[in-house]
Design a protein around this motif. Structure first.
Motif, PDB file in Angstrom:
ATOM      1  N   VAL A   1       0.834  -1.195   0.000  1.00  0.00           N
ATOM      2  CA  VAL A   1       0.000   0.000   0.000  1.00  0.00           C
ATOM      3  C   VAL A   1       0.873   1.251   0.000  1.00  0.00           C
ATOM      4  CG1 VAL A   1      -1.535   1.403   1.432  1.00  0.00           C
ATOM      5  CG2 VAL A   1      -2.066  -1.006   1.027  1.00  0.00           C
ATOM      6  N   PHE A   2       1.909   1.259   0.834  1.00  0.00           N
ATOM      7  CA  PHE A   2       2.792   2.420   0.889  1.00  0.00           C
ATOM      8  C   PHE A   2       3.537   2.611  -0.425  1.00  0.00           C
ATOM      9  CE2 PHE A   2       2.338   1.375   5.443  1.00  0.00           C
ATOM     10  CZ  PHE A   2       1.904   2.621   5.898  1.00  0.00           C
ATOM     11  N   GLU A   3       3.906   1.523  -1.072  1.00  0.00           N
ATOM     12  CA  GLU A   3       4.569   1.624  -2.371  1.00  0.00           C
ATOM     13  C   GLU A   3       3.606   2.172  -3.423  1.00  0.00           C
ATOM     14  OE1 GLU A   3       7.012  -1.203  -5.569  1.00  0.00           O
ATOM     15  OE2 GLU A   3       6.487  -1.974  -3.585  1.00  0.00           O
ATOM     16  N   LEU A   4       2.351   1.701  -3.383  1.00  0.00           N
ATOM     17  CA  LEU A   4       1.344   2.185  -4.324  1.00  0.00           C
ATOM     18  C   LEU A   4       1.066   3.668  -4.084  1.00  0.00           C
ATOM     19  CD1 LEU A   4      -0.753   1.502  -6.542  1.00  0.00           C
ATOM     20  CD2 LEU A   4      -2.351   0.912  -4.707  1.00  0.00           C
ATOM     21  N   ARG A   5       0.978   4.057  -2.830  1.00  0.00           N
ATOM     22  CA  ARG A   5       0.743   5.459  -2.485  1.00  0.00           C
ATOM     23  C   ARG A   5       1.862   6.338  -3.032  1.00  0.00           C
ATOM     24  NH1 ARG A   5       0.048   6.284   3.740  1.00  0.00           N
ATOM     25  NH2 ARG A   5      -1.746   4.930   3.279  1.00  0.00           N
ATOM     26  N   ALA A   6       3.099   5.885  -2.893  1.00  0.00           N
ATOM     27  CA  ALA A   6       4.246   6.643  -3.397  1.00  0.00           C
ATOM     28  C   ALA A   6       4.221   6.744  -4.924  1.00  0.00           C
ATOM     29  CB  ALA A   6       5.550   5.998  -2.936  1.00  0.00           C
ATOM     30  N   ALA A   7       3.732   5.698  -5.588  1.00  0.00           N
ATOM     31  CA  ALA A   7       3.654   5.717  -7.049  1.00  0.00           C
ATOM     32  C   ALA A   7       2.677   6.781  -7.532  1.00  0.00           C
ATOM     33  CB  ALA A   7       3.239   4.341  -7.570  1.00  0.00           C
ATOM     34  N   TYR A   8       1.533   6.883  -6.865  1.00  0.00           N
ATOM     35  CA  TYR A   8       0.573   7.943  -7.229  1.00  0.00           C
ATOM     36  C   TYR A   8       1.134   9.320  -6.892  1.00  0.00           C
ATOM     37  CZ  TYR A   8      -3.009   4.304  -7.770  1.00  0.00           C
ATOM     38  OH  TYR A   8      -3.728   3.206  -8.178  1.00  0.00           O
ATOM     39  N   ASP A   9       1.846   9.421  -5.771  1.00  0.00           N
ATOM     40  CA  ASP A   9       2.436  10.705  -5.395  1.00  0.00           C
ATOM     41  C   ASP A   9       3.418  11.191  -6.451  1.00  0.00           C
ATOM     42  OD1 ASP A   9       1.005  10.937  -3.052  1.00  0.00           O
ATOM     43  OD2 ASP A   9       2.591  10.122  -1.772  1.00  0.00           O
ATOM     44  N   ARG A  10       4.206  10.267  -6.985  1.00  0.00           N
ATOM     45  CA  ARG A  10       5.164  10.654  -8.029  1.00  0.00           C
ATOM     46  C   ARG A  10       4.436  11.171  -9.262  1.00  0.00           C
ATOM     47  NH1 ARG A  10       7.860   6.005  -6.029  1.00  0.00           N
ATOM     48  NH2 ARG A  10       6.909   4.688  -7.638  1.00  0.00           N
ATOM     49  N   ALA A  11       3.332  10.520  -9.621  1.00  0.00           N
ATOM     50  CA  ALA A  11       2.550  10.991 -10.766  1.00  0.00           C
ATOM     51  C   ALA A  11       1.959  12.368 -10.493  1.00  0.00           C
ATOM     52  CB  ALA A  11       1.442   9.993 -11.087  1.00  0.00           C
ATOM     53  N   LEU A  12       1.529  12.584  -9.251  1.00  0.00           N
ATOM     54  CA  LEU A  12       0.917  13.864  -8.892  1.00  0.00           C
ATOM     55  C   LEU A  12       1.946  14.967  -8.668  1.00  0.00           C
ATOM     56  CD1 LEU A  12      -1.908  12.469  -6.580  1.00  0.00           C
ATOM     57  CD2 LEU A  12      -2.209  13.594  -8.799  1.00  0.00           C
ATOM     58  N   ASP A  13       3.218  14.628  -8.737  1.00  0.00           N
ATOM     59  CA  ASP A  13       4.248  15.659  -8.780  1.00  0.00           C
ATOM     60  C   ASP A  13       4.294  16.309 -10.156  1.00  0.00           C
ATOM     61  OD1 ASP A  13       5.094  15.394  -6.166  1.00  0.00           O
ATOM     62  OD2 ASP A  13       6.663  13.930  -6.631  1.00  0.00           O
ATOM     63  N   GLU A  14       3.815  15.576 -11.167  1.00  0.00           N
ATOM     64  CA  GLU A  14       3.868  16.060 -12.545  1.00  0.00           C
ATOM     65  C   GLU A  14       2.537  16.645 -13.008  1.00  0.00           C
ATOM     66  OE1 GLU A  14       6.715  16.111 -14.089  1.00  0.00           O
ATOM     67  OE2 GLU A  14       7.705  15.093 -12.403  1.00  0.00           O
ATOM     68  N   VAL A  15       1.434  16.158 -12.457  1.00  0.00           N
ATOM     69  CA  VAL A  15       0.107  16.670 -12.813  1.00  0.00           C
ATOM     70  C   VAL A  15      -0.648  16.992 -11.538  1.00  0.00           C
ATOM     71  CG1 VAL A  15       0.017  15.368 -14.975  1.00  0.00           C
ATOM     72  CG2 VAL A  15      -0.917  14.353 -12.880  1.00  0.00           C
TER      73      VAL A  15
END
Length: 237
Positions: A152-166
Protein backbone atom coordinates in the motif's frame (compact mmCIF):
# COMPACT_ATOMS: atom_id res chain seq x y z
CA UNK A 1 -15.34 0.27 7.92
CA UNK A 2 -11.72 -0.22 8.99
CA UNK A 3 -8.85 2.00 10.23
CA UNK A 4 -6.90 0.89 7.16
CA UNK A 5 -9.32 2.64 4.82
CA UNK A 6 -10.80 5.45 6.93
CA UNK A 7 -9.14 8.83 6.40
CA UNK A 8 -9.91 12.47 7.12
CA UNK A 9 -9.77 15.10 4.39
CA UNK A 10 -10.00 18.89 4.42
CA UNK A 11 -12.79 20.16 6.67
CA UNK A 12 -14.15 23.69 6.42
CA UNK A 13 -17.38 25.62 6.74
CA UNK A 14 -17.68 26.23 3.00
CA UNK A 15 -16.55 24.85 -0.34
CA UNK A 16 -14.67 28.09 -0.99
CA UNK A 17 -12.60 27.62 2.16
CA UNK A 18 -11.70 24.08 1.12
CA UNK A 19 -10.67 25.37 -2.31
CA UNK A 20 -8.24 27.78 -0.64
CA UNK A 21 -6.35 24.77 0.70
CA UNK A 22 -5.85 23.34 -2.75
CA UNK A 23 -3.76 24.81 -5.53
CA UNK A 24 -5.50 25.57 -8.86
CA UNK A 25 -5.72 22.67 -11.28
CA UNK A 26 -3.48 23.50 -14.25
CA UNK A 27 -2.36 20.13 -15.57
CA UNK A 28 -4.57 17.05 -15.99
CA UNK A 29 -3.27 13.51 -16.44
CA UNK A 30 -5.18 10.71 -18.16
CA UNK A 31 -4.06 7.58 -16.30
CA UNK A 32 -2.97 5.10 -18.99
CA UNK A 33 -3.32 1.89 -16.97
CA UNK A 34 -6.87 2.82 -15.95
CA UNK A 35 -7.94 2.51 -19.58
CA UNK A 36 -6.64 -1.07 -19.78
CA UNK A 37 -8.70 -2.68 -17.00
CA UNK A 38 -10.61 -5.82 -17.82
CA UNK A 39 -14.11 -5.26 -19.20
CA UNK A 40 -13.69 -1.58 -20.01
CA UNK A 41 -16.10 -0.59 -22.75
CA UNK A 42 -14.38 1.10 -25.74
CA UNK A 43 -17.27 3.56 -25.92
CA UNK A 44 -16.81 4.51 -22.26
CA UNK A 45 -13.06 4.96 -22.71
CA UNK A 46 -13.54 7.10 -25.81
CA UNK A 47 -16.18 9.29 -24.16
CA UNK A 48 -14.05 9.96 -21.08
CA UNK A 49 -10.95 10.84 -23.07
CA UNK A 50 -12.89 13.08 -25.45
CA UNK A 51 -14.75 14.87 -22.65
CA UNK A 52 -11.57 15.34 -20.63
CA UNK A 53 -9.74 17.00 -23.50
CA UNK A 54 -12.69 19.20 -24.43
CA UNK A 55 -13.67 20.33 -20.93
CA UNK A 56 -10.26 20.95 -19.42
CA UNK A 57 -8.68 22.60 -22.45
CA UNK A 58 -11.70 24.90 -22.67
CA UNK A 59 -11.02 25.86 -19.04
CA UNK A 60 -7.40 26.67 -19.84
CA UNK A 61 -5.84 23.50 -18.40
CA UNK A 62 -3.47 21.19 -20.23
CA UNK A 63 -4.15 17.47 -20.63
CA UNK A 64 -1.36 14.91 -20.78
CA UNK A 65 -0.93 11.13 -20.67
CA UNK A 66 0.27 9.81 -17.29
CA UNK A 67 1.45 6.31 -16.43
CA UNK A 68 1.43 4.55 -13.05
CA UNK A 69 2.23 0.89 -13.85
CA UNK A 70 1.45 -0.22 -10.31
CA UNK A 71 -2.16 0.93 -10.72
CA UNK A 72 -2.82 -2.37 -12.52
CA UNK A 73 -2.03 -4.19 -9.25
CA UNK A 74 -4.24 -1.99 -7.08
CA UNK A 75 -7.18 -4.43 -6.71
CA UNK A 76 -4.79 -7.26 -5.78
CA UNK A 77 -3.19 -5.06 -3.12
CA UNK A 78 -6.48 -3.65 -1.87
CA UNK A 79 -8.14 -7.01 -1.25
CA UNK A 80 -5.78 -8.63 1.30
CA UNK A 81 -4.91 -5.22 2.78
CA UNK A 82 -8.54 -4.49 3.73
CA UNK A 83 -10.79 -7.57 3.73
CA UNK A 84 -9.48 -9.25 6.91
CA UNK A 85 -9.67 -6.04 8.97
CA UNK A 86 -13.10 -5.24 7.53
CA UNK A 87 -14.31 -8.63 8.74
CA UNK A 88 -13.13 -7.96 12.27
CA UNK A 89 -14.16 -4.31 12.32
CA UNK A 90 -17.30 -4.04 10.19
CA UNK A 91 -18.80 -7.52 10.39
CA UNK A 92 -17.87 -8.52 13.93
CA UNK A 93 -17.72 -5.11 15.59
CA UNK A 94 -14.33 -5.74 17.18
CA UNK A 95 -12.06 -2.66 17.20
CA UNK A 96 -8.37 -3.13 16.65
CA UNK A 97 -5.75 -3.00 19.38
CA UNK A 98 -4.62 0.54 18.64
CA UNK A 99 -6.39 3.85 19.15
CA UNK A 100 -9.67 3.52 17.29
CA UNK A 101 -13.36 4.23 17.61
CA UNK A 102 -16.21 1.95 16.65
CA UNK A 103 -19.07 3.95 15.17
CA UNK A 104 -22.20 3.59 17.36
CA UNK A 105 -24.43 2.68 14.42
CA UNK A 106 -22.33 -0.44 13.76
CA UNK A 107 -23.87 -3.19 15.83
CA UNK A 108 -23.29 -6.41 13.89
CA UNK A 109 -24.61 -9.66 15.22
CA UNK A 110 -21.80 -12.18 15.21
CA UNK A 111 -22.03 -14.95 14.36
CA UNK A 112 -25.04 -14.11 12.15
CA UNK A 113 -28.22 -15.99 12.94
CA UNK A 114 -30.75 -17.22 10.37
CA UNK A 115 -32.82 -14.04 10.64
CA UNK A 116 -29.81 -11.88 9.81
CA UNK A 117 -28.87 -14.06 6.83
CA UNK A 118 -32.41 -13.83 5.48
CA UNK A 119 -32.39 -10.05 5.87
CA UNK A 120 -29.11 -9.75 3.97
CA UNK A 121 -30.32 -12.04 1.22
CA UNK A 122 -33.52 -10.04 0.76
CA UNK A 123 -31.62 -6.76 0.58
CA UNK A 124 -29.09 -7.73 -2.09
CA UNK A 125 -26.99 -10.68 -3.09
CA UNK A 126 -23.75 -8.83 -2.65
CA UNK A 127 -24.53 -8.30 1.03
CA UNK A 128 -23.37 -11.87 1.38
CA UNK A 129 -19.90 -10.43 0.97
CA UNK A 130 -19.97 -9.95 4.74
CA UNK A 131 -19.49 -13.68 4.93
CA UNK A 132 -16.83 -13.38 2.25
CA UNK A 133 -14.91 -10.92 4.40
CA UNK A 134 -14.97 -13.44 7.22
CA UNK A 135 -13.64 -16.09 4.87
CA UNK A 136 -10.94 -13.65 3.77
CA UNK A 137 -9.82 -13.24 7.36
CA UNK A 138 -9.11 -16.97 7.38
CA UNK A 139 -7.81 -17.28 3.82
CA UNK A 140 -5.33 -14.40 4.13
CA UNK A 141 -2.78 -15.14 6.86
CA UNK A 142 -1.33 -12.29 8.91
CA UNK A 143 1.91 -12.37 6.91
CA UNK A 144 0.08 -11.81 3.63
CA UNK A 145 -1.97 -8.96 5.08
CA UNK A 146 1.19 -7.33 6.40
CA UNK A 147 2.86 -7.69 3.00
CA UNK A 148 -0.17 -6.07 1.35
CA UNK A 149 0.07 -3.18 3.80
CA UNK A 150 3.68 -2.60 2.75
CA UNK A 151 2.56 -2.67 -0.88
CA UNK A 152 0.00 0.00 0.00
CA UNK A 153 2.79 2.42 0.89
CA UNK A 154 4.57 1.62 -2.37
CA UNK A 155 1.34 2.19 -4.32
CA UNK A 156 0.74 5.46 -2.49
CA UNK A 157 4.25 6.64 -3.40
CA UNK A 158 3.65 5.72 -7.05
CA UNK A 159 0.57 7.94 -7.23
CA UNK A 160 2.44 10.71 -5.39
CA UNK A 161 5.16 10.65 -8.03
CA UNK A 162 2.55 10.99 -10.77
CA UNK A 163 0.92 13.86 -8.89
CA UNK A 164 4.25 15.66 -8.78
CA UNK A 165 3.87 16.06 -12.54
CA UNK A 166 0.11 16.67 -12.81
CA UNK A 167 -2.50 18.17 -10.52
CA UNK A 168 -5.27 15.64 -11.04
CA UNK A 169 -5.63 12.13 -12.49
CA UNK A 170 -8.60 11.26 -14.70
CA UNK A 171 -9.78 7.68 -15.17
CA UNK A 172 -13.00 5.70 -15.72
CA UNK A 173 -14.92 5.15 -12.47
CA UNK A 174 -16.80 2.14 -13.86
CA UNK A 175 -15.94 0.04 -16.91
CA UNK A 176 -19.36 0.11 -18.56
CA UNK A 177 -22.64 1.97 -18.67
CA UNK A 178 -25.31 1.03 -16.15
CA UNK A 179 -26.36 -2.61 -16.12
CA UNK A 180 -29.77 -4.12 -15.27
CA UNK A 181 -30.30 -5.17 -11.68
CA UNK A 182 -30.07 -8.93 -11.06
CA UNK A 183 -33.18 -10.91 -10.16
CA UNK A 184 -33.22 -10.80 -6.34
CA UNK A 185 -36.41 -12.82 -5.87
CA UNK A 186 -36.32 -15.89 -3.66
CA UNK A 187 -36.25 -18.29 -6.62
CA UNK A 188 -34.51 -15.91 -9.01
CA UNK A 189 -30.92 -16.07 -10.17
CA UNK A 190 -28.17 -17.78 -8.20
CA UNK A 191 -25.55 -16.07 -6.07
CA UNK A 192 -23.00 -15.85 -8.90
CA UNK A 193 -25.54 -14.18 -11.15
CA UNK A 194 -26.45 -11.76 -8.35
CA UNK A 195 -22.80 -10.84 -7.86
CA UNK A 196 -21.91 -10.63 -11.56
CA UNK A 197 -22.88 -6.95 -12.05
CA UNK A 198 -20.57 -5.93 -9.20
CA UNK A 199 -17.49 -7.87 -10.33
CA UNK A 200 -14.78 -5.55 -11.61
CA UNK A 201 -16.70 -2.35 -10.93
CA UNK A 202 -14.09 -1.03 -8.49
CA UNK A 203 -10.92 -2.09 -10.29
CA UNK A 204 -10.03 1.54 -10.98
CA UNK A 205 -11.46 3.18 -7.87
CA UNK A 206 -10.65 0.78 -5.00
CA UNK A 207 -7.30 2.31 -4.00
CA UNK A 208 -8.34 5.97 -3.88
CA UNK A 209 -9.99 7.42 -0.76
CA UNK A 210 -9.37 4.00 0.75
CA UNK A 211 -5.89 2.58 1.15
CA UNK A 212 -3.78 5.32 -0.47
CA UNK A 213 -5.57 8.28 1.16
CA UNK A 214 -5.75 10.19 -2.13
CA UNK A 215 -9.04 12.11 -2.28
CA UNK A 216 -11.20 11.12 -5.24
CA UNK A 217 -14.59 12.02 -6.61
CA UNK A 218 -16.92 10.71 -9.31
CA UNK A 219 -17.95 13.30 -11.90
CA UNK A 220 -20.54 12.54 -14.62
CA UNK A 221 -18.98 13.36 -17.99
CA UNK A 222 -21.61 12.37 -20.54
CA UNK A 223 -24.17 9.79 -21.57
CA UNK A 224 -24.18 6.69 -23.75
CA UNK A 225 -27.13 4.56 -24.94
CA UNK A 226 -28.04 1.47 -22.95
CA UNK A 227 -29.55 -1.60 -24.62
CA UNK A 228 -32.41 -3.08 -22.58
CA UNK A 229 -34.84 -5.92 -23.14
CA UNK A 230 -38.55 -5.27 -22.65
CA UNK A 231 -41.40 -7.52 -23.73
CA UNK A 232 -39.00 -9.66 -25.72
CA UNK A 233 -37.58 -6.70 -27.63
CA UNK A 234 -34.17 -5.03 -27.39
CA UNK A 235 -33.99 -1.26 -27.63
CA UNK A 236 -31.65 1.61 -26.82
CA UNK A 237 -32.54 4.06 -24.07
Amino acid sequence: MSPMIDHIGPIASSLEDVAMLLKPVLKVGLLTEAFSVSGLSPDVAKLIKQTTYEAFTAAGASVTITSVPMHAEAPVIWTPATRPSMSQWLSQGRPSGYLSYLAPHIAPQWPPDQQMYELLNRRAGRCRLSGGMSAAATAYPAGLEAKAHREVFELRAAYDRALDEVDVLVLPCTPTVSMPHPDLRENGTGILEKLAPAVGLTSNTCPFNNITEHPAMSVPCGTLPVVVEADGERKEV
